[in-house]
Structures are given as C-alpha cells and as structure tokens.
Scaffold this motif. Structure first.
Motif, mmCIF file in Angstrom:
data_model
loop_
_atom_site.group_PDB
_atom_site.id
_atom_site.type_symbol
_atom_site.label_atom_id
_atom_site.label_comp_id
_atom_site.label_asym_id
_atom_site.label_seq_id
_atom_site.Cartn_x
_atom_site.Cartn_y
_atom_site.Cartn_z
ATOM 1 N N GLY A 110 0.839 -1.184 0.000
ATOM 2 C CA GLY A 110 0.000 0.000 0.000
ATOM 3 C C GLY A 110 0.877 1.238 0.000
ATOM 4 O O GLY A 110 2.089 1.169 0.212
ATOM 5 N N SER A 111 0.263 2.367 -0.263
ATOM 6 C CA SER A 111 0.958 3.637 -0.074
ATOM 7 C C SER A 111 0.113 4.400 0.944
ATOM 8 O O SER A 111 -0.837 3.860 1.489
ATOM 9 C CB SER A 111 1.054 4.399 -1.374
ATOM 10 N N TYR A 112 0.469 5.644 1.195
ATOM 11 C CA TYR A 112 -0.312 6.407 2.164
ATOM 12 C C TYR A 112 -1.768 6.517 1.724
ATOM 13 O O TYR A 112 -2.668 6.671 2.537
ATOM 14 C CB TYR A 112 0.299 7.799 2.404
ATOM 15 N N GLU A 113 -1.982 6.373 0.423
ATOM 16 C CA GLU A 113 -3.332 6.310 -0.112
ATOM 17 C C GLU A 113 -3.821 4.890 0.123
ATOM 18 O O GLU A 113 -3.103 3.942 -0.129
ATOM 19 C CB GLU A 113 -3.273 6.631 -1.599
ATOM 20 N N LEU A 128 -1.795 -7.976 5.919
ATOM 21 C CA LEU A 128 -0.872 -7.947 7.054
ATOM 22 C C LEU A 128 -0.375 -6.541 7.344
ATOM 23 O O LEU A 128 -0.115 -5.749 6.438
ATOM 24 C CB LEU A 128 0.344 -8.851 6.778
ATOM 25 N N SER A 129 -0.190 -6.265 8.633
ATOM 26 C CA SER A 129 0.474 -5.070 9.142
ATOM 27 C C SER A 129 1.695 -5.551 9.915
ATOM 28 O O SER A 129 1.716 -6.692 10.376
ATOM 29 C CB SER A 129 -0.485 -4.337 10.086
ATOM 30 N N ILE A 130 2.721 -4.712 10.064
ATOM 31 C CA ILE A 130 3.852 -5.148 10.909
ATOM 32 C C ILE A 130 3.804 -4.533 12.299
ATOM 33 O O ILE A 130 4.693 -4.778 13.115
ATOM 34 C CB ILE A 130 5.237 -4.925 10.255
ATOM 35 N N GLY A 131 2.791 -3.729 12.613
ATOM 36 C CA GLY A 131 2.697 -3.188 13.967
ATOM 37 C C GLY A 131 1.942 -1.876 13.980
ATOM 38 O O GLY A 131 1.652 -1.297 12.938
ATOM 39 N N ASP A 132 1.654 -1.419 15.189
ATOM 40 C CA ASP A 132 0.778 -0.257 15.343
ATOM 41 C C ASP A 132 1.545 1.056 15.365
ATOM 42 O O ASP A 132 1.714 1.676 16.412
ATOM 43 C CB ASP A 132 -0.070 -0.412 16.612
ATOM 44 N N TYR A 133 2.040 1.445 14.206
ATOM 45 C CA TYR A 133 2.676 2.738 13.985
ATOM 46 C C TYR A 133 2.478 3.048 12.515
ATOM 47 O O TYR A 133 2.246 2.140 11.712
ATOM 48 C CB TYR A 133 4.170 2.709 14.339
ATOM 49 N N VAL A 134 2.533 4.336 12.161
ATOM 50 C CA VAL A 134 2.187 4.735 10.796
ATOM 51 C C VAL A 134 3.448 4.964 9.963
ATOM 52 O O VAL A 134 4.278 5.807 10.296
ATOM 53 C CB VAL A 134 1.309 6.010 10.797
ATOM 54 N N LEU A 135 3.583 4.196 8.901
ATOM 55 C CA LEU A 135 4.685 4.357 7.944
ATOM 56 C C LEU A 135 4.143 5.077 6.710
ATOM 57 O O LEU A 135 2.947 5.317 6.595
ATOM 58 C CB LEU A 135 5.234 2.975 7.571
ATOM 59 N N THR A 136 5.049 5.428 5.786
ATOM 60 C CA THR A 136 4.584 6.155 4.598
ATOM 61 C C THR A 136 4.074 5.215 3.515
ATOM 62 O O THR A 136 3.283 5.614 2.663
ATOM 63 C CB THR A 136 5.712 7.022 4.015
#
Ligand code: 9D3
Length: 222
Positions: A110-113, A128-136
């Motif tokens: 994904g991208s920020y969009e 899948l996510s790798i954790g609860d923080y926001v990447l770009t």
C-alpha cells in the motif's frame, strides 16, 4: 520460495535484501525475489495509479485496474496474495512460519493512499500489518516480512545458526551473553560463567532468561 512484490517504490528495495543471509538465499536458489513497479501496469500517458474517493473526503485511493492487471499477470493457482496495510492482522513469528509453507507469495504494498475496497475483497488472500505505527508505505513492511520468512526456509541458515534458532524458540528472552575479556574496564563477567560447572551455568542462564523476560516482556509469560 518465489516472492513477487508490487510497489510504487521499487528503488526502496535495493540494498536491504542484497546483503548477508538474504543475498545468500537468493544466490543459492532458496529465494527467487522479483520487485515490480505498479506503474508498469498502467496504460495511460501519466501512468495513473490513484484517484479520488467516491463520496468525497480527503486523500486518494489506489485504483483497481493496475493492481488487478498486475495480479492477473503475476499470480498462479498456488499463489498467496498478501496486501500490506495498517489495517491488516499483525505479523508475528507464527505467521512467518506459516508463510514458509507457501510456494509463491505476491505482496502488494500500500501507499499512504488506501486501496479501493474491491482489491481487498476480490484479490487479497490475506492482509498484514507489521505493527501499530504509521509508515509512509508498505515497502519496509514487505522487506521485514521477506527477511523474517526467508531466514526460516530450508537450507538458508547454517547448522550453527539453525540450532541456535531451535534452542531459543521457546519464547523467552535470551539470557545475558559475554565474551572475552573476562574483565573490561573494571566490568566483570559473572563468575559462574568462568566456573566450568555446566549444570550450574545452565541453571543460572535459565533463571536469568526468566528474570529478564518478567522484567522487560511480561506479556510473553502470559
Ligand atoms: C492513518 C490513516 N491512513 C492514511 C490516509 C491510513 C494509512 C494508509 C497507509 C496510513 C499509512 C499507510 C502506509 N502504511 C502502510 O502501507 C503499511 C503499514 C504501516 O503504516 N504500519 C505498519 N504496517 C504496515 S503494512 C503497510
């Protein structure tokens, strides 16, 4: 294992997966990794990958056509299509082990969009996510997952690394390790480790692992 990655930022993948154990896995054939630019699956002059949300609101969405075309070009019957997004289930070592059983992964970054929902509904086998923080964007998460999965593939770790893996897979933090010198700037290695008494050393290590886990990661004991 074959892994294809679909991303808007293919250049981000140069470097991290070209070193060390992952590079060795690629040269010995355990991992066949290919990075694909999502823009290569567009047809218009501007290589458009996003558009505005129906119903209004801020931001843009990854549009379905390029992603559907890419998946149709890259996926086969046995492919597991994985969407990387902050809304996915949280990646962990058990999921890494589960993914080693697949012949072919297709990871869509994904991208920020966000994604048009039809991508999630009709293309993805997993999110899948790798954790609860926001990447770009999802490129770093894809690399994290590739690294974690690849080192578990048969023949990737040497015998020494593999047996270390096994002896530490019982879900506690590791006990403290020391190497020479026995005294450095007044800081001494615990006496028991120099004693030669292997039963006592084993007891000390087990105790230290338990104490350290209770102190730093009590969640692992529950
Ligand atoms: C916070 C609200 N959103 C912005 C409009 C959602 C959003 C979407 C996509 C926020 C960040 C991103 C980019 N991140 C990923 O694509 C991503 C991610 C992450 O940010 N954290 C942990 N795991 C992952 S996997 C993919």
């Amino acid at each position: 294992m074959k892994i294809d990655v679909l991303t808007l930022f293919p250049a981000m993948f140069a470097g991290p997966l070209d070193e060390s154990i992952i590079q060795r896995a690629r040269t010995n054939g355990a991992l066949d990794l290919k990075i694909h630019n999502l823009r290569d699956y567009t047809h218009d002059r501007h290589k458009t990958v996003d558009d505005r949300p129906f119903g209004g609101g801020p931001g843009m969405l990854l549009k379905p056509e390029p992603i559907f075309e890419a998946v149709e070009a890259l996926a086969r019957e046995q492919t597991r299509v994985i969407l990387l997004s902050p809304a996915g289930r949280k990646f962990n070592q058990a999921i890494a082990r589960e993914l080693t059983q697949q012949e072919h992964l297709l990871m869509i970054c994904g991208s920020y969009e966000g994604f048009d929902e039809r991508i999630r509904e009709h293309l993805a086998d997993d999110e899948l996510s790798i954790g609860d923080y926001v990447l770009t964007n999802g490129a770093l998460p894809a690399m994290v997952i590739i690294d974690a999965v690849t080192r578990l593939l048969p023949g990737v770790l040497g015998d020494d690394e593999s047996s270390r893996e096994e002896s530490f897979s019982h879900e506690l933090l590791e006990y403290p390790h020391y190497t020479r010198p026995a005294e450095f700037r007044g800081m001494k290695v615990p006496e028991v480790l120099l004693s030669g008494n292997h039963a006592e050393i084993a007891r000390w290590r087990a105790e230290q692992a338990r104490l350290r886990t209770k102190e730093k990661r009590p969640d692992l004991l529950k």
